[in-house]
Design a protein around this motif. Structure first.
Motif, PDB file in Angstrom:
ATOM      1  N   UNK A 213       0.805  -1.219   0.000  1.00 10.02           N
ATOM      2  CA  UNK A 213       0.000   0.000   0.000  1.00 10.02           C
ATOM      3  C   UNK A 213       0.835   1.265   0.000  1.00 10.02           C
ATOM      4  N   UNK A 214       2.053   1.190  -0.534  1.00 11.43           N
ATOM      5  CA  UNK A 214       2.888   2.385  -0.634  1.00 11.43           C
ATOM      6  C   UNK A 214       2.199   3.390  -1.554  1.00 11.43           C
ATOM      7  N   UNK A 215       2.199   4.660  -1.147  1.00 12.19           N
ATOM      8  CA  UNK A 215       1.643   5.685  -2.036  1.00 12.19           C
ATOM      9  C   UNK A 215       2.669   5.972  -3.128  1.00 12.19           C
ATOM     10  N   UNK A 216       2.240   5.787  -4.371  1.00  7.39           N
ATOM     11  CA  UNK A 216       3.124   5.989  -5.509  1.00  7.39           C
ATOM     12  C   UNK A 216       2.613   7.162  -6.334  1.00  7.39           C
ATOM     13  N   UNK A 217       3.476   8.135  -6.521  1.00  7.65           N
ATOM     14  CA  UNK A 217       3.176   9.285  -7.380  1.00  7.65           C
ATOM     15  C   UNK A 217       4.024   9.154  -8.630  1.00  7.65           C
ATOM     16  N   UNK A 218       3.364   9.131  -9.769  1.00  6.66           N
ATOM     17  CA  UNK A 218       4.051   8.887 -11.043  1.00  6.66           C
ATOM     18  C   UNK A 218       4.072  10.167 -11.865  1.00  6.66           C
ATOM     19  N   UNK A 219       5.264  10.729 -12.030  1.00  6.92           N
ATOM     20  CA  UNK A 219       5.440  11.998 -12.740  1.00  6.92           C
ATOM     21  C   UNK A 219       5.989  11.683 -14.127  1.00  6.92           C
ATOM     22  N   UNK A 220       5.128  11.752 -15.143  1.00  8.40           N
ATOM     23  CA  UNK A 220       5.552  11.390 -16.501  1.00  8.40           C
ATOM     24  C   UNK A 220       4.496  11.841 -17.499  1.00  8.40           C
ATOM     25  N   UNK A 221       4.896  12.179 -18.715  1.00  8.95           N
ATOM     26  CA  UNK A 221       3.889  12.443 -19.753  1.00  8.95           C
ATOM     27  C   UNK A 221       3.159  11.192 -20.222  1.00  8.95           C
ATOM     28  N   UNK A 655       2.164   7.668 -30.985  1.00  9.88           N
ATOM     29  CA  UNK A 655       1.089   7.841 -30.005  1.00  9.88           C
ATOM     30  C   UNK A 655       0.747   9.318 -29.854  1.00  9.88           C
ATOM     31  N   UNK A 656      -0.555   9.606 -29.875  1.00 13.92           N
ATOM     32  CA  UNK A 656      -1.057  10.960 -29.721  1.00 13.92           C
ATOM     33  C   UNK A 656      -2.208  10.984 -28.731  1.00 13.92           C
ATOM     34  N   UNK A 657      -2.319  12.058 -27.972  1.00 14.48           N
ATOM     35  CA  UNK A 657      -3.480  12.275 -27.121  1.00 14.48           C
ATOM     36  C   UNK A 657      -4.720  12.482 -28.002  1.00 14.48           C
ATOM     37  N   UNK A 658      -5.887  11.993 -27.579  1.00 15.20           N
ATOM     38  CA  UNK A 658      -7.084  12.136 -28.422  1.00 15.20           C
ATOM     39  C   UNK A 658      -7.381  13.577 -28.831  1.00 15.20           C
ATOM     40  N   UNK A 659      -7.190  14.532 -27.916  1.00 15.64           N
ATOM     41  CA  UNK A 659      -7.439  15.924 -28.253  1.00 15.64           C
ATOM     42  C   UNK A 659      -6.507  16.440 -29.324  1.00 15.64           C
ATOM     43  N   UNK A 688      -4.197   7.589 -28.031  1.00 15.55           N
ATOM     44  CA  UNK A 688      -4.155   6.984 -26.697  1.00 15.55           C
ATOM     45  C   UNK A 688      -4.301   8.038 -25.610  1.00 15.55           C
ATOM     46  N   UNK A 689      -5.253   7.826 -24.711  1.00 19.03           N
ATOM     47  CA  UNK A 689      -5.451   8.720 -23.579  1.00 19.03           C
ATOM     48  C   UNK A 689      -4.361   8.566 -22.530  1.00 19.03           C
ATOM     49  N   UNK A 690      -3.480   7.572 -22.693  1.00 20.34           N
ATOM     50  CA  UNK A 690      -2.351   7.405 -21.777  1.00 20.34           C
ATOM     51  C   UNK A 690      -1.200   8.353 -22.110  1.00 20.34           C
ATOM     52  N   UNK A 691      -1.387   9.202 -23.102  1.00 18.82           N
ATOM     53  CA  UNK A 691      -0.385  10.181 -23.509  1.00 18.82           C
ATOM     54  C   UNK A 691      -0.880  11.569 -23.135  1.00 18.82           C
ATOM     55  N   UNK A 692      -0.040  12.365 -22.492  1.00 15.23           N
ATOM     56  CA  UNK A 692      -0.429  13.691 -22.043  1.00 15.23           C
ATOM     57  C   UNK A 692      -0.691  14.608 -23.238  1.00 15.23           C
ATOM     58  N   UNK A 693      -1.578  15.597 -23.087  1.00 15.08           N
ATOM     59  CA  UNK A 693      -1.789  16.572 -24.164  1.00 15.08           C
ATOM     60  C   UNK A 693      -0.481  17.276 -24.526  1.00 15.08           C
TER      61      UNK A 693
END
Length: 771
Positions: A213-221, A655-659, A688-693
């Motif tokens: 249950x470690x809190x994981x913060x993922x900083x990535x596009x 890969x591209x963000x949908x927007x 892919x919505x897994x890619x940042x705008x």
């Protein structure tokens, strides 16, 4: 009858199944909990389609040896010659250039993921041979990681923290309460390991982290830079702004008086200068959550809350190698160190900072403490080198000065390039610029199993065998085993092992006895293993099996360090356990960098705007990230099943963000054109919505296939990337600093694979007879 052949490659240890001289299957290593599917693609090596099968010489070079007419490299037909003739040409050229221009005019490029075998390691063997005949110009650091280790050597005294000897992942899994992942920690990149690997452990450690249950913060596009099941909080940061987030977090902690002033005073130097920068004493900009939010695009409240949690819990920061492959790439590595020092948990179980977890398979796993097997390059005969990513600069600007780690040097006038086991026309930046630079040398020799884009642009091509066609052993400091690499099939065509090629050249140049030391292939395999076995017993009391037992079984365990806490002894007593830095402490304010005065690498961790980034982009520009693909390593096994599974229409997928896709009229599966001032390529859109705008992602490794109009049709991102150094201090690769435009492309029926093969067939065709 099926013969079972133990073997190892960059993707793991496995067994090759051979019947009647043909490979009929591949079985993973029984002790590997997460074997890579890429191992099943090694059967591609046994196919002749892209293999160099005979020694070949470019026609134009034969007509005008010793000239600088390299304009037709990559276009002219090759002529087959016997081995003796090819070896004599190579030895003659080495001797001619050394005598006429000095050994510094010989560039031993040979950077790349050659065979993981320790005997037939092409780069090592090339440099061993050249050192015996007067030396060569080489390179320092790697494309993967240069800015990072350079700044860590200066601030921590060595680069162990990014080479696999920061806190091990078993320690993090057991003790950390907050884990902040800057970049990736992905089984995708952890499939591979330089020198081979026995077992892949990253996924198991990540599951332990999830179970606790470690809190994981993922900083990535990219959301999928961590496995979905880890349930991490995704912070879709603007690329190249991680240093600003780290500094903003540190500034929040300092502003609230929650920094560990005792640790800073006892274990660091120059912290007053660092803290003054965070307060904005000179530039008037307080580095806090609001400032960081403006740079990174992340919410102010989330940044402030994370700053508070980092000092309230046992917190670990991890930083991917990818972050330092950028303009000012030193800064995220140094800023993470500054943030960890302000938190004050460096040297504690589950706390501090580490670099490169998941960037290779062994980084973060319990690491070997024995002697890794390996051939020696011998004594370096001359002091001549360039930073690894400055090849085009060297070829285009001989005599021009450059700086590296505080030194000022000059580029040699390179007349001969010898490349063995690598493909710069895959991994170098701005490939069109490299193509222009590649015309300048008088002679280019390429020794490789495959007709890579680099081999096609050579003057002399020597056919090397792959690892499955010779005997060897694998092992490195990040693997818990030494693996046997048995020969599975006979060499294709006239190919020879790297050892045999360099041994033959050494004999022609009068240094054969010094090169081979009286050992043949199996003599060296046995010798290197026995050296490692003797050291393990002498230094650690660890008894490895005899060579014969190891060779029959296929692997042998080596002594490893588990549950490692980086800098624990230093934290306990920094006076007795001084670091090899200018102060003996962790450097947060550098006297050396202050004296050097590099505008692009200031004397403390800082945020500097990159040459290209979304904060200064045009309305239609996107930030391109060129990361490692899932189905291959760089350009190796590009035509294998695992690689082809990730391509559509014969091309790499962008890969591209949908927007972003909708704004450009792009639908999933469309052919798209990517371009900037440096070049253009084609790809297939993957929405892919897994890619940042604002972010586009195109994996590396497509075989460079430019057409007459200059468009690269297979999807190689390095026709677009920026060929500038990360800074004057490290001169590292800055590939992830890159803006592009993308638009739909009219249907293009050119098949990149067929185009490449057709062009290659033309270059290898026999000249027509004339009456």
């Amino acid at each position: 009858m099926i013969r079972r052949v133990p073997h190892c490659s960059h993707w793991g240890t496995y067994t090759i199944l051979v019947e009647d001289g043909r490979i009929v299957g591949v079985e993973p290593f029984a002790d590997d909990p997460a074997p890579s599917p890429i191992i099943h693609s090694v059967t591609e090596w046994a196919k002749p389609d892209r293999r160099v099968l005979r020694p070949m010489i470019r026609e134009g070079w034969l007509r005008s040896r010793g000239s600088k007419d390299g304009a037709e490299r990559g276009n002219e037909r090759f002529v087959a010659v016997p081995w003796d003739e090819a070896l004599e040409m190579v030895a003659s050229e080495i001797g001619r250039v050394a005598a006429a221009h000095g050994n510094a005019s010989i560039f031993a490029g040979s950077y790349g993921w050659t065979s993981c075998g320790r005997v037939h390691h092409a780069s090592t063997l090339l440099k061993r041979m050249l050192n015996l005949v007067g030396g060569y110009t080489g390179h320092v650091d790697t494309y993967s990681i240069a800015a990072g280790p350079v700044i860590l050597r200066h601030t921590l005294g060595d680069d162990r923290a990014c080479g696999g000897q920061a806190n091990t992942l078993d320690n993090i899994a057991a003790h950390s309460e907050t884990l902040v992942v800057f970049g990736a920690m992905s089984p995708r990149t952890a499939q591979s390991e330089a020198g081979g690997i026995g077992a892949h452990h990253l996924e198991g450690y990540l599951r332990q982290i999830a179970d606790r249950g470690v809190r994981v913060v993922h900083v990535s596009p990219l959301r999928d830079d961590l496995p979905e099941w880890l349930n991490a909080e995704w912070w879709p940061i603007r690329p190249n702004t991680d240093a600003a987030l780290m500094l903003g977090l540190a500034g929040e902690i300092v502003a609230q008086g929650r920094h560990d002033a005792g640790f800073l005073a006892r274990c660091t130097s120059g912290s007053d200068e660092f803290l003054a920068y965070l307060r904005g004493d000179r530039d008037g900009l307080r580095k806090d959550a609001a400032w960081a939010s403006g740079v990174t695009g992340l919410p102010i409240q989330a940044i402030g809350a994370l700053a508070a949690r980092l000092v309230q819990t046992r917190s670990m920061l991890t930083v991917s190698w990818a972050l330092q492959r950028a303009h000012h790439g030193e800064q995220p590595f140094w800023a993470a160190l500054g943030l960890a020092a302000a938190i004050g948990q460096i040297g504690l179980p589950g706390g501090g900072v580490g670099y490169g977890y998941g960037s290779l398979g062994g980084v973060g796993s319990p690491f070997a403490v024995g002697k890794s097997p390996g051939m020696s390059q011998g004594v370096k005969a001359i002091d001549s080198f360039i930073p690894v990513a400055r090849i085009s600069d060297m070829l285009l600007n001989p005599g021009e000065s450059f700086t590296y780690q505080g030194e000022t040097r000059s580029y040699p006038d390179v007349r001969l390039v010898y490349w063995a086991g690598g493909n710069p026309f895959h991994h170098h930046q701005d490939l069109n610029r490299l193509a222009r630079a590649w015309q300048r040398p008088e002679t280019i020799i390429v020794q490789d199993p495959m007709w890579t884009a680099t081999a096609r642009r050579a003057d002399i091509v020597l056919p090397a065998s792959t690892s499955i066609e010779r005997n060897d052993l694998a092992g490195n400091k990040r693997s818990d085993v030494i693996a046997a690499m048995h020969k599975a099939i006979e060499p294709l065509g006239q190919s020879r092992s790297d050892f045999d090629i360099f041994n033959a050249l050494s004999e022609r140049m009068g240094v054969g006895a010094a090169f081979n030391e009286g050992r043949d292939e199996m003599g060296w395999v046995r010798h290197l293993y026995d050296e490692s076995r003797a050291y393990a017993l002498r230094a650690h009391g660890f008894l490895m099996p005899t060579f014969d037992s190891f060779w029959e079984r296929g692997h042998a365990a080596v002594p490893v360090q588990r549950d490692h806490v980086y800098l624990a002894a230093f934290r306990d007593d920094p006076d007795r356990n001084r670091l090899e830095t200018e102060s003996g402490r962790i450097v947060l304010g550098s006297r050396t960098l202050a004296q050097l005065g590099h505008a692009d690498c200031p004397p403390h961790p800082a945020w500097l705007s990159p040459a290209e980034w979304l904060g200064d982009a045009g309305p239609d520009e996107l930030h391109l990230i060129s990361h490692q693909p899932r189905g291959r390593l760089h350009s190796q096994l590009e035509s294998g099943s695992a690689s082809l599974a990730d391509r559509r229409g014969g091309r790499e997928q962008l890969r591209l963000n949908p927007g972003d896709a909708q704004a450009r009229g792009i639908q999933d599966g469309d052919t798209v054109r990517l371009w900037n001032a440096r070049g253009a390529c084609l790809a297939t859109a993957l929405v892919s919505a897994d890619t940042a705008p604002g972010v586009a992602v195109l994996p590396t490794g497509a075989w460079f296939t430019p057409t007459d109009d200059g468009t690269e049709i297979s999807g190689n991102p390095n026709v677009l990337t920026l060929d500038i150094p990360s800074s004057a201090f490290s001169q590292g690769c800055a590939a992830h600093t890159c803006l592009i435009r993308v638009a739909p492309h009219a249907r293009d029926n050119r098949d990149p694979t067929r185009t490449y093969q057709d062009e290659l067939a033309e270059m290898l065709s026999e000249p027509e007879e004339t009456s």
